[in-house]
Design an enzyme around this catalytic site. Structure first.
Site, PDB file in Angstrom:
ATOM      1  N   GLU A 142      -0.811  -1.808  -0.018  1.00 37.02           N
ATOM      2  CA  GLU A 142      -1.780  -2.810  -0.596  1.00 37.02           C
ATOM      3  C   GLU A 142      -0.843  -3.725  -1.023  1.00 37.02           C
ATOM      4  O   GLU A 142       0.514  -3.826  -1.089  1.00 37.02           O
ATOM      5  CB  GLU A 142      -2.237  -2.318  -2.132  1.00 37.02           C
ATOM      6  CG  GLU A 142      -3.081  -3.499  -2.711  1.00 37.02           C
ATOM      7  CD  GLU A 142      -3.613  -3.021  -4.094  1.00 37.02           C
ATOM      8  OE1 GLU A 142      -4.142  -1.984  -4.154  1.00 37.02           O
ATOM      9  OE2 GLU A 142      -3.832  -3.915  -4.771  1.00 37.02           O
ATOM     10  N   GLU A 165      -3.022 -12.512  -8.301  1.00 35.04           N
ATOM     11  CA  GLU A 165      -3.502 -11.944  -9.172  1.00 35.04           C
ATOM     12  C   GLU A 165      -2.941 -12.269 -10.665  1.00 35.04           C
ATOM     13  O   GLU A 165      -1.750 -12.584 -10.633  1.00 35.04           O
ATOM     14  CB  GLU A 165      -3.163 -10.539  -9.084  1.00 35.04           C
ATOM     15  CG  GLU A 165      -3.706  -9.295  -9.816  1.00 35.04           C
ATOM     16  CD  GLU A 165      -3.431  -7.761  -9.121  1.00 35.04           C
ATOM     17  OE1 GLU A 165      -4.455  -7.255  -9.445  1.00 35.04           O
ATOM     18  OE2 GLU A 165      -2.464  -7.696  -8.763  1.00 35.04           O
TER      19      GLU A 165
END
Length: 312
Positions: free
Chosen positions: A130, A135
Site C-alpha cells: 500500500e 493522508e
C-alpha cells in the site's frame, strides 16, 4: 571515435524524460477511469459510501470541463454514518509516474480522514503493498506519506525533504504501532488541509520504480514547467518529500495497485486519536458524536480535482 563516445555519454546522463502519458483523467473524463465503492468501509469509519446515482442526486459529485468536485454530506445529521464517496480505479498499475493536480482537499476539520492512495489487489493485504500519497486526520497541517508491507521492507537514509517518523514498513513491526508502516511527514505547511487550500492547491507526484517510491509535492506557484507541458522529468525536480528506498525489494512488495480516493470519518485512525487530540475532544465526547451531529462543519471536506495523469 571520441566524438561518438561523447555523444553517447551525453545521451546517457542528460536529464530527458523517459515517461509517456498513458492515461489522462481530467474534467468531464475523470470518472471514466473509476468505479464507485459502496460497501462497508474497510477502515471501520463512520461513513456511508454512495453509488454514483446516489452521489449525483445528493450533490456529492459534480463534473465540469475544468474540474471534478467530490464532497460529503454537509446538510443532514447522520445517525448511520456520514454520506461520502470512495473512488477506485478500474485499472491496476505496477510502476509509473502518477500526477494529481488538486485545487482543494478535505482536511482541517475534526473527525475527517481523507486519503489518496494505492494498494495491491491480491486479496491478502498488505502482501502486494500500500502506498499512501496524501493522508491525514483531524486538523493536521502537514501531509503524511507511508508504505504498508509484509515483513522485510524499511526506509533507508535516502535524501528527502520530509522527516522519517517510523522506518519499518511492515505493518506489525516491533516498536511501532500496528499498521503504521514506514511514515514520512512532509516538511511543507502547504502540503495538507487548510494550508494547502488557502494557497490554491497544488500537485502531488508519485514515482514508482524498481528501486524506490518517491513522492513530490509542488505548491501552485512552484509547479515545474515540464509538468505543465505534460512532459514530466522527475530527475529535474530536486529533493522529493518522501524517498522510500533502501532495505526494500520494491518489486517483491508492491504490484498491481488500484488508485483510491476517499474521505472517511473516525474509524481506525481518526476515531482512535480523538481523545488524544485536545481541540477535537473539546467538541464532543466521541468522534462519532461529533461527525453525526454537526453536518455544517464538513462543508470544506471536499476534493476538487483538475486532473490525474499517469505516465509510464
Amino acid at each position: 571515435m571520441l566524438l561518438a563516445v561523447l555523444l553517447l555519454t551525453a545521451r546517457i546522463f542528460s536529464p530527458t524524460s523517459a515517461y509517456t502519458l498513458v492515461e489522462d483523467f481530467s474534467g468531464s473524463n475523470f470518472l471514466s477511469g473509476f468505479n464507485f465503492f459502496s460497501g462497508t468501509d474497510p477502515t471501520h469509519g463512520f461513513v456511508r459510501y454512495l453509488n454514483r446515482a446516489d452521489a449525483e442526486s445528493q450533490g456529492l459529485i459534480s463534473v465540469s470541463d475544468s474540474s471534478i468536485y467530490i464532497g460529503v454530506d454537509s446538510k443532514h445529521q447522520a445517525a448511520n454514518g456520514r454520506a461520502s464517496v470512495r473512488l477506485e480505479s478500474k485499472g491496476t498499475y505496477s510502476h509509473g509516474l502518477f500526477i494529481l493536480d488538486l485545487e482543494h482537499m478535505p482536511g482541517g476539520t475534526c473527525g475527517t480522514w481523507p486519503s489518496f492512495w494505492t494498494y495491491g489487489q491480491d486479496g491478502q493485504w498488505p502482501a502486494s503493498g500500500e502506498i499512501d500519497i496524501i493522508e491525514g486526520v483531524h486538523t493536521s497541517t502537514t501531509n503524511g506519506m507511508s508504505l504498508h508491507t509484509t515483513d522485510g521492507c524499511s526506509v533507508g537514509n535516502s535524501l528527502m525533504a520530509g522527516s522519517v517518523k517510523t522506518p519499518n514498513c511492515y505493518i506489525r513491526a516491533p516498536g511501532q504501532s500496528a499498521n503504521t508502516g514506514c511514515l514520512v511527514e512532509s516538511s511543507s505547511a502547504e502540503s495538507y488541509g487548510t494550508g494547502f487550500n488557502e494557497r490554491g492547491g497544488g500537485v502531488y507526484a508519485m514515482e514508482w520504480t524498481s528501486t524506490a517510491i518517491r513522492i513530490f509535492f509542488f505548491s501552485r506557484s512552484s509547479l515545474p514547467a515540464d509538468i505543465r507541458s505534460s512532459s514530466p522529468d522527475p530527475s529535474t525536480w530536486g529533493t522529493p518529500q518522501a524517498n522510500f528506498g533502501g532495505s526494500c525489494d520494491i518489486d517483491k512488495h508492491f504490484s498491481n495497485h488500484r488508485i483510491i480516493l476517499d474521505t472517511t470519518f473516525c474509524g481506525d485512525w481518526a476515531g482512535a486519536t480523538w481523545s488524544s487530540t485536545p481541540q477535537c475532544a473539546a467538541l464532543a465526547g466521541s468522534c462519532i458524536d461529533y461527525v453525526r451531529d454537526n453536518p455544517a462543519d464538513f462543508r470544506e471536506s471536499y476534493w476538487r480535482i483538475r486532473s490525474l495523469r499517469i505516465y509510464q
